[in-house]
Scaffold this motif. Structure first.
Motif, PDB file in Angstrom:
ATOM      1  N   VAL A  80       1.030  -1.083   0.164  1.00  0.00           N
ATOM      2  CA  VAL A  80       0.079   0.121   0.039  1.00  0.00           C
ATOM      3  C   VAL A  80       0.785   1.294   0.047  1.00  0.00           C
ATOM      4  CG1 VAL A  80      -1.522   1.458   1.508  1.00  0.00           C
ATOM      5  CG2 VAL A  80      -2.222  -0.928   1.077  1.00  0.00           C
ATOM      6  N   LEU A  81       1.911   1.312   0.958  1.00  0.00           N
ATOM      7  CA  LEU A  81       2.732   2.494   1.015  1.00  0.00           C
ATOM      8  C   LEU A  81       3.452   2.412  -0.424  1.00  0.00           C
ATOM      9  CD1 LEU A  81       4.504   2.189   4.586  1.00  0.00           C
ATOM     10  CD2 LEU A  81       2.399   3.513   3.987  1.00  0.00           C
ATOM     11  N   ASP A  82       3.907   1.568  -1.020  1.00  0.00           N
ATOM     12  CA  ASP A  82       4.597   1.699  -2.266  1.00  0.00           C
ATOM     13  C   ASP A  82       3.698   2.113  -3.590  1.00  0.00           C
ATOM     14  OD1 ASP A  82       7.207   0.993  -3.895  1.00  0.00           O
ATOM     15  OD2 ASP A  82       5.381  -0.390  -4.815  1.00  0.00           O
ATOM     16  N   LYS A  83       2.749   1.610  -3.385  1.00  0.00           N
ATOM     17  CA  LYS A  83       1.587   2.063  -4.582  1.00  0.00           C
ATOM     18  C   LYS A  83       1.238   3.351  -4.333  1.00  0.00           C
ATOM     19  CE  LYS A  83      -0.386  -2.372  -6.042  1.00  0.00           C
ATOM     20  NZ  LYS A  83      -1.624  -3.081  -6.126  1.00  0.00           N
ATOM     21  N   VAL A  84       1.000   4.047  -3.180  1.00  0.00           N
ATOM     22  CA  VAL A  84       0.576   5.419  -2.801  1.00  0.00           C
ATOM     23  C   VAL A  84       1.731   6.047  -3.229  1.00  0.00           C
ATOM     24  CG1 VAL A  84      -0.439   6.608  -1.244  1.00  0.00           C
ATOM     25  CG2 VAL A  84      -1.613   4.594  -1.640  1.00  0.00           C
ATOM     26  N   GLY A  85       2.862   5.787  -2.861  1.00  0.00           N
ATOM     27  CA  GLY A  85       4.247   6.582  -3.211  1.00  0.00           C
ATOM     28  C   GLY A  85       4.473   7.282  -1.884  1.00  0.00           C
ATOM     29  N   VAL A  86       4.123   6.661  -0.779  1.00  0.00           N
ATOM     30  CA  VAL A  86       4.571   7.601   0.653  1.00  0.00           C
ATOM     31  C   VAL A  86       5.493   6.369   1.558  1.00  0.00           C
ATOM     32  CG1 VAL A  86       2.421   8.521   0.562  1.00  0.00           C
ATOM     33  CG2 VAL A  86       2.593   6.651   1.717  1.00  0.00           C
ATOM     34  N   ARG A  87       6.180   6.945   2.461  1.00  0.00           N
ATOM     35  CA  ARG A  87       7.108   6.367   3.388  1.00  0.00           C
ATOM     36  C   ARG A  87       6.792   5.901   4.438  1.00  0.00           C
ATOM     37  NH1 ARG A  87      11.593  10.948   2.925  1.00  0.00           N
ATOM     38  NH2 ARG A  87       9.496  12.087   3.236  1.00  0.00           N
ATOM     39  N   ASN A  88       5.616   6.414   5.145  1.00  0.00           N
ATOM     40  CA  ASN A  88       5.200   6.043   6.472  1.00  0.00           C
ATOM     41  C   ASN A  88       3.862   6.591   6.718  1.00  0.00           C
ATOM     42  OD1 ASN A  88       5.317   9.046   6.965  1.00  0.00           O
ATOM     43  ND2 ASN A  88       7.227   8.835   7.374  1.00  0.00           N
ATOM     44  N   THR A  89       3.315   6.258   7.863  1.00  0.00           N
ATOM     45  CA  THR A  89       2.017   6.461   8.034  1.00  0.00           C
ATOM     46  C   THR A  89       1.372   7.903   8.274  1.00  0.00           C
ATOM     47  OG1 THR A  89       1.732   4.406   9.578  1.00  0.00           O
ATOM     48  CG2 THR A  89      -0.267   6.083   9.883  1.00  0.00           C
ATOM     49  N   ALA A  90       2.475   8.811   8.477  1.00  0.00           N
ATOM     50  CA  ALA A  90       1.982  10.151   8.577  1.00  0.00           C
ATOM     51  C   ALA A  90       1.797  10.713   7.097  1.00  0.00           C
ATOM     52  CB  ALA A  90       3.090  10.753   9.101  1.00  0.00           C
ATOM     53  N   GLU A  91       2.661  10.169   6.166  1.00  0.00           N
ATOM     54  CA  GLU A  91       2.612  10.594   4.848  1.00  0.00           C
ATOM     55  C   GLU A  91       1.254  10.069   4.179  1.00  0.00           C
ATOM     56  OE1 GLU A  91       6.000   9.869   2.346  1.00  0.00           O
ATOM     57  OE2 GLU A  91       7.366  11.285   3.743  1.00  0.00           O
ATOM     58  N   LEU A  92       0.910   8.767   4.504  1.00  0.00           N
ATOM     59  CA  LEU A  92      -0.211   8.170   4.083  1.00  0.00           C
ATOM     60  C   LEU A  92      -1.471   9.075   4.714  1.00  0.00           C
ATOM     61  CD1 LEU A  92      -1.355   4.513   3.404  1.00  0.00           C
ATOM     62  CD2 LEU A  92      -2.682   5.803   4.895  1.00  0.00           C
ATOM     63  N   VAL A  93      -1.437   9.290   5.838  1.00  0.00           N
ATOM     64  CA  VAL A  93      -2.513  10.077   6.262  1.00  0.00           C
ATOM     65  C   VAL A  93      -2.545  11.496   5.624  1.00  0.00           C
ATOM     66  CG1 VAL A  93      -3.508  11.407   8.331  1.00  0.00           C
ATOM     67  CG2 VAL A  93      -2.518   8.959   8.546  1.00  0.00           C
ATOM     68  N   ARG A  94      -1.613  12.064   5.388  1.00  0.00           N
ATOM     69  CA  ARG A  94      -1.622  13.562   4.752  1.00  0.00           C
ATOM     70  C   ARG A  94      -2.159  13.160   3.065  1.00  0.00           C
ATOM     71  NH1 ARG A  94       3.327  14.491   7.646  1.00  0.00           N
ATOM     72  NH2 ARG A  94       4.688  13.716   5.876  1.00  0.00           N
ATOM     73  N   PHE A  95      -1.942  12.144   2.777  1.00  0.00           N
ATOM     74  CA  PHE A  95      -2.243  11.789   1.278  1.00  0.00           C
ATOM     75  C   PHE A  95      -3.950  11.475   1.132  1.00  0.00           C
ATOM     76  CE2 PHE A  95      -3.729   8.504  -1.705  1.00  0.00           C
ATOM     77  CZ  PHE A  95      -3.408   9.050  -2.717  1.00  0.00           C
ATOM     78  N   ALA A  96      -4.375  10.938   2.312  1.00  0.00           N
ATOM     79  CA  ALA A  96      -5.771  10.785   2.275  1.00  0.00           C
ATOM     80  C   ALA A  96      -6.524  11.692   2.731  1.00  0.00           C
ATOM     81  CB  ALA A  96      -6.040   9.537   3.480  1.00  0.00           C
ATOM     82  N   LEU A  97      -6.012  12.800   3.532  1.00  0.00           N
ATOM     83  CA  LEU A  97      -6.744  13.847   3.753  1.00  0.00           C
ATOM     84  C   LEU A  97      -6.781  14.873   2.676  1.00  0.00           C
ATOM     85  CD1 LEU A  97      -5.272  14.816   7.416  1.00  0.00           C
ATOM     86  CD2 LEU A  97      -7.741  14.195   6.707  1.00  0.00           C
TER      87      LEU A  97
END
Length: 217
Positions: free
Chosen positions: A194-211
Motif C-alpha cells: 500500500v505504501l509503495d503504490k501510494v508513493g509514501v514512506r510512512n503512516t504520517a505521509e499516508l494520512v496526509r495523502f488521504a486527507l
C-alpha cells in the motif's frame, strides 16, 4: 417539488445536519421514500444490502470507507442500485474516479434543491445526471481521452484499500491482522505494498495523502 413515481432512497453523509436536511427535503418530494440513513461508508453498504434502495445518495469523505469505495462495492453487490454522489468536491480527479467506479450521477452540495430532485428523477428513469462542473470535466475527458488523472488509490486492490483505511485510522500491523483475520506477516506485506503504490514512506505521509484526496474526514 415535482411528481415522482415512488423511488426508494438511502442517504449517506457523516454530517448529521446535512443528512437530516436531505431527508426533510426529499420527504416533501412526491413519491420519494427515504428507506435508510447512514453516517459512514461501512454502514452505507450494510444498510444498502438490507434495504436494497433504488438510489443511494452518498458523500465522498466519510469515516471507515470513503465514497469511492462505497460506489465500487455497491456496483458489485447491488448493480441495480444507482448511486448519486453529492459532495463539496468538484475537482477533476474525483469526478473521473467516481464515474469509473460506477456512479450514475454527480452533484456538488451548493446545487439548487430542484437540481437534486431532477437528478433523482433522471436516475430513477435509468439515465445519468451530472451537474455543470462534472459535465464539463467529463466532456473534457472525452475530447482528450489520452489525458490521465493520477489515481494511486484506484490502483489498490480491494484488500489493499481495506488496509489503507486501517493504516490511516492509526491501526498497528497486529491490529490490522486481527481485524482482517490474516497473519501478521500478510498484514505487513499488504502494508508495504500500500505504501509503495501510494508513493509514501510512512503512516504520517499516508494520512496526509488521504486527507488531501478527501479519503478521510
Amino acid at each position: 417539488m415535482g411528481n415522482l413515481n415512488t423511488v426508494r432512497v438511502l442517504i449517506a453523509d457523516d454530517h448529521t445536519l446535512v443528512r437530516e436536511s436531505l431527508v426533510s427535503l426529499l420527504q416533501t418530494a412526491a413519491g420519494v421514500h427515504v428507506v435508510a440513513q447512514a453516517s459512514d461508508g461501512l454502514e452505507t453498504i450494510e444498510k444498502a444490502l438490507a434495504t436494497r434502495p433504488d438510489i443511494v445518495i452518498t458523500d465522498i469523505s466519510m469515516p471507515h470507507l470513503n465514497g469511492i469505495e462505497v460506489v465500487r462495492r455497491l456496483r458489485e453487490a447491488l448493480p441495480e442500485t444507482r448511486v448519486l454522489v453529492l459532495t463539496m468536491h468538484s475537482e477533476d480527479e474525483y469526478v473521473l474516479q467516481l464515474v469509473r467506479a460506477g456512479a450514475s450521477g454527480y452533484l456538488v452540495k451548493d446545487s439548487a434543491s430542484s437540481e437534486l430532485i431532477a437528478a433523482i428523477q433522471s436516475l430513477r428513469d435509468g439515465r445519468g445526471y451530472f451537474g455543470p462542473q462534472a459535465s464539463r470535466i467529463l466532456a473534457e475527458q472525452l475530447r482528450n481521452p489520452e489525458r490521465q488523472v493520477d489515481d494511486p488509490y484506484g490502483r489498490l486492490t480491494k484488500r489493499e484499500r481495506e488496509v489503507f483505511h486501517l493504516i490511516a485510522e492509526g491501526r498497528t500491523t497486529k491490529e490490522i491482522a486481527r481485524i482482517l483475520d490474516i497473519s501478521a506477516k500478510t498484514a505487513e506485506n499488504h502494508r508495504a505494498r500500500v505504501l509503495d503504490k501510494v508513493g509514501v514512506r510512512n503512516t504520517a505521509e499516508l494520512v496526509r495523502f488521504a486527507l488531501r484526496k478527501g479519503l478521510l474526514d
